[in-house]
Design a protein around this motif. Structure first.
Motif, PDB file in Angstrom:
ATOM      1  N   ASP A  88       6.895 -12.570  87.344  1.00 20.95           N
ATOM      2  CA  ASP A  88       6.609 -11.156  87.598  1.00 20.95           C
ATOM      3  C   ASP A  88       6.870 -10.836  89.078  1.00 20.95           C
ATOM      4  O   ASP A  88       7.052 -11.728  89.904  1.00 20.95           O
ATOM      5  CB  ASP A  88       5.142 -10.850  87.265  1.00 20.95           C
ATOM      6  CG  ASP A  88       4.848 -10.956  85.766  1.00 20.95           C
ATOM      7  OD1 ASP A  88       5.783 -10.760  84.959  1.00 20.95           O
ATOM      8  OD2 ASP A  88       3.683 -11.242  85.412  1.00 20.95           O
ATOM      9  N   VAL A  89       6.820  -9.540  89.388  1.00 21.55           N
ATOM     10  CA  VAL A  89       6.919  -9.056  90.775  1.00 21.55           C
ATOM     11  C   VAL A  89       8.264  -9.421  91.409  1.00 21.55           C
ATOM     12  O   VAL A  89       8.338  -9.820  92.573  1.00 21.55           O
ATOM     13  CB  VAL A  89       5.745  -9.558  91.661  1.00 21.55           C
ATOM     14  CG1 VAL A  89       5.558  -8.619  92.854  1.00 21.55           C
ATOM     15  CG2 VAL A  89       4.456  -9.698  90.896  1.00 21.55           C
ATOM     16  N   LEU A 135       4.075  -6.599  95.380  1.00 21.65           N
ATOM     17  CA  LEU A 135       2.872  -7.053  94.675  1.00 21.65           C
ATOM     18  C   LEU A 135       1.873  -5.914  94.545  1.00 21.65           C
ATOM     19  O   LEU A 135       1.288  -5.705  93.479  1.00 21.65           O
ATOM     20  CB  LEU A 135       2.249  -8.248  95.400  1.00 21.65           C
ATOM     21  CG  LEU A 135       0.980  -8.823  94.759  1.00 21.65           C
ATOM     22  CD1 LEU A 135       1.249  -9.303  93.321  1.00 21.65           C
ATOM     23  CD2 LEU A 135       0.435  -9.970  95.611  1.00 21.65           C
ATOM     24  N   ASP A 138       3.336  -3.258  92.021  1.00 22.55           N
ATOM     25  CA  ASP A 138       3.459  -3.784  90.658  1.00 22.55           C
ATOM     26  C   ASP A 138       2.080  -4.000  90.029  1.00 22.55           C
ATOM     27  O   ASP A 138       1.911  -3.844  88.819  1.00 22.55           O
ATOM     28  CB  ASP A 138       4.255  -5.099  90.691  1.00 22.55           C
ATOM     29  CG  ASP A 138       4.838  -5.471  89.332  1.00 22.55           C
ATOM     30  OD1 ASP A 138       5.046  -4.569  88.495  1.00 22.55           O
ATOM     31  OD2 ASP A 138       5.061  -6.667  89.095  1.00 22.55           O
ATOM     32  N   SER A 139       1.084  -4.337  90.862  1.00 18.29           N
ATOM     33  CA  SER A 139      -0.277  -4.545  90.346  1.00 18.29           C
ATOM     34  C   SER A 139      -0.852  -3.279  89.725  1.00 18.29           C
ATOM     35  O   SER A 139      -1.671  -3.352  88.804  1.00 18.29           O
ATOM     36  CB  SER A 139      -1.202  -5.018  91.471  1.00 18.29           C
ATOM     37  OG  SER A 139      -0.717  -6.226  92.018  1.00 18.29           O
ATOM     38  N   ASN A 142       1.180  -3.111  86.268  1.00 16.14           N
ATOM     39  CA  ASN A 142       0.927  -4.250  85.378  1.00 16.14           C
ATOM     40  C   ASN A 142      -0.245  -5.071  85.911  1.00 16.14           C
ATOM     41  O   ASN A 142      -0.062  -6.055  86.616  1.00 16.14           O
ATOM     42  CB  ASN A 142       2.199  -5.122  85.279  1.00 16.14           C
ATOM     43  CG  ASN A 142       1.999  -6.333  84.380  1.00 16.14           C
ATOM     44  OD1 ASN A 142       0.994  -6.426  83.666  1.00 16.14           O
ATOM     45  ND2 ASN A 142       2.944  -7.258  84.418  1.00 16.14           N
ATOM     46  N   PRO A 143      -1.473  -4.645  85.564  1.00 12.75           N
ATOM     47  CA  PRO A 143      -2.662  -5.347  86.074  1.00 12.75           C
ATOM     48  C   PRO A 143      -2.756  -6.790  85.573  1.00 12.75           C
ATOM     49  O   PRO A 143      -3.472  -7.603  86.154  1.00 12.75           O
ATOM     50  CB  PRO A 143      -3.846  -4.512  85.561  1.00 12.75           C
ATOM     51  CG  PRO A 143      -3.271  -3.348  84.827  1.00 12.75           C
ATOM     52  CD  PRO A 143      -1.794  -3.497  84.701  1.00 12.75           C
ATOM     53  N   ASN A 144      -1.992  -7.116  84.512  1.00 15.91           N
ATOM     54  CA  ASN A 144      -2.027  -8.474  83.961  1.00 15.91           C
ATOM     55  C   ASN A 144      -0.942  -9.383  84.536  1.00 15.91           C
ATOM     56  O   ASN A 144      -0.678 -10.453  83.991  1.00 15.91           O
ATOM     57  CB  ASN A 144      -1.871  -8.425  82.436  1.00 15.91           C
ATOM     58  CG  ASN A 144      -3.104  -7.829  81.784  1.00 15.91           C
ATOM     59  OD1 ASN A 144      -4.221  -8.040  82.241  1.00 15.91           O
ATOM     60  ND2 ASN A 144      -2.898  -7.058  80.726  1.00 15.91           N
ATOM     61  N   ASN A 147       0.339 -13.975  89.324  1.00 18.65           N
ATOM     62  CA  ASN A 147       0.551 -14.107  90.771  1.00 18.65           C
ATOM     63  C   ASN A 147      -0.248 -15.291  91.292  1.00 18.65           C
ATOM     64  O   ASN A 147      -1.319 -15.139  91.858  1.00 18.65           O
ATOM     65  CB  ASN A 147       0.132 -12.799  91.473  1.00 18.65           C
ATOM     66  CG  ASN A 147       0.108 -12.922  92.979  1.00 18.65           C
ATOM     67  OD1 ASN A 147       1.046 -13.466  93.572  1.00 18.65           O
ATOM     68  ND2 ASN A 147      -0.963 -12.441  93.606  1.00 18.65           N
ATOM     69  N   SER A 223      -3.859 -13.364  92.002  1.00 20.31           N
ATOM     70  CA  SER A 223      -4.456 -12.228  91.300  1.00 20.31           C
ATOM     71  C   SER A 223      -4.001 -12.232  89.855  1.00 20.31           C
ATOM     72  O   SER A 223      -3.082 -12.966  89.491  1.00 20.31           O
ATOM     73  CB  SER A 223      -4.069 -10.909  91.984  1.00 20.31           C
ATOM     74  OG  SER A 223      -2.667 -10.773  92.028  1.00 20.31           O
ATOM     75  N   GLY A 224      -4.639 -11.389  89.026  1.00 18.65           N
ATOM     76  CA  GLY A 224      -4.328 -11.334  87.610  1.00 18.65           C
ATOM     77  C   GLY A 224      -5.147 -12.341  86.837  1.00 18.65           C
ATOM     78  O   GLY A 224      -5.900 -13.129  87.421  1.00 18.65           O
TER      79      GLY A 224
END
Ligand code: HEM
Ligand code: MG
Length: 234
Positions: A88-89, A135, A138-139, A142-144, A147, A223-224
């Motif tokens: 991701d990210v 980051l 994108d957070s 997409n909180p899931n 990272n 995170s996530g």
């Protein structure tokens, strides 16, 4: 000539890596994007980019093989297996959870594109700032997202790739115009004045570059929902 840029055919395999896609578009890798072995990758990065078959690159190429069921070769698209190398990210692709983790996305790329305002180049400071900004933005979408320290490490290395291969491995400076052509068209900006690194990119100078990006990231925390590094096997 043999290494003229050609747009991929619909039947050609392309994936989430702008570097390997570019090498295929110039015929340093099979233009089909298929049947890519470790020696083929290591030869192509050397011929196209003057990137040596370093410990890092041997490792990345081997991890690439984990994305396929084939014994010793992969197709570029297979590299999109989420959680092996693909993460991701990204700088120029969406998260898999949003939809498309393979193709260039202009909206995602805007953060890097518009970074280092007022200058006509990107450098290690701007690259670090882009990693932090991507980051943060994108957070929200997409909180899931995943990272962990693994994704951060891979993202720093990928920023090192564009600064060194498209720019200068010693100074960490890359002309904006060249970087944009590379990401947007997956083309070597030869007509624009780019040339293959005169200095062989090796573990030593590349580590110095990624360390400079790393120290410029002043604040980061995992995170996530997943905070522990893992690797996905096909
Ligand atoms: C991502 C460049 C070699 C696999 C990336 C990215 C860059 C890059 C700039 C980040 C794209 C983004 O975040 O949107 C390069 C260059 C290479 C190289 C210049 C050669 C010097 C390789 C090799 C492999 C590989 C050898 C594996 C065999 C990937 C994958 C991604 C990626 C799977 C997707 C990661 C993501 O989710 O963003 N590459 N790469 N790359 N690269 Fe490469
Ligand atoms: Mg990605």
């Amino acid at each position: 000539s043999a290494h003229q840029w050609q747009a991929p055919l619909l039947t050609d395999s392309r994936g989430p890596c702008p570097g390997l896609n570019t090498l295929a578009n110039h015929g340093f890798l099979p233009r089909s994007g298929r049947n890519i072995t470790i020696p083929i990758v290591l030869g192509a990065i050397q011929d196209g980019f003057n990137f040596q078959p370093t410990n890092l690159m041997r490792m990345v190429a081997k991890i690439g093989l984990l994305t396929t069921d084939n014994a010793d070769n992969f197709a570029l698209k297979e590299l999109a297996l989420h959680g092996t190398i693909e993460h991701d990210v990204s700088l120029s692709r969406n998260d898999l959870a949003i939809g498309d983790n393979i193709h260039f996305n202009e909206t995602v790329f805007a953060t890097l594109k518009n970074s280092n305002p007022g200058a006509d180049y990107y450098n290690t400071t701007s690259a670090a700032q882009v990693l932090v900004q991507r980051l943060a933005e994108d957070s929200l979408i997409n909180p899931n997202l995943t990272n962990t320290i693994k994704e951060l490490t891979v993202r720093i290395i990928e920023s090192g790739f564009y600064l060194s291969v498209i720019g200068n491995v010693t100074t960490g400076v890359a002309p904006k115009k060249f970087v944009q052509t590379f990401f947007e068209q997956e083309r070597l900006p030869l007509e624009e004045g780019w040339h293959r690194s005169e200095v062989p990119i090796d573990d030593d100078n590349f580590n110095n570059l990624t360390n400079a990006i790393g120290v410029a990231i002043t604040e980061w925390a995992p995170s996530g929902p997943i905070v522990c590094p893992w690797i996905r096997l096909q």
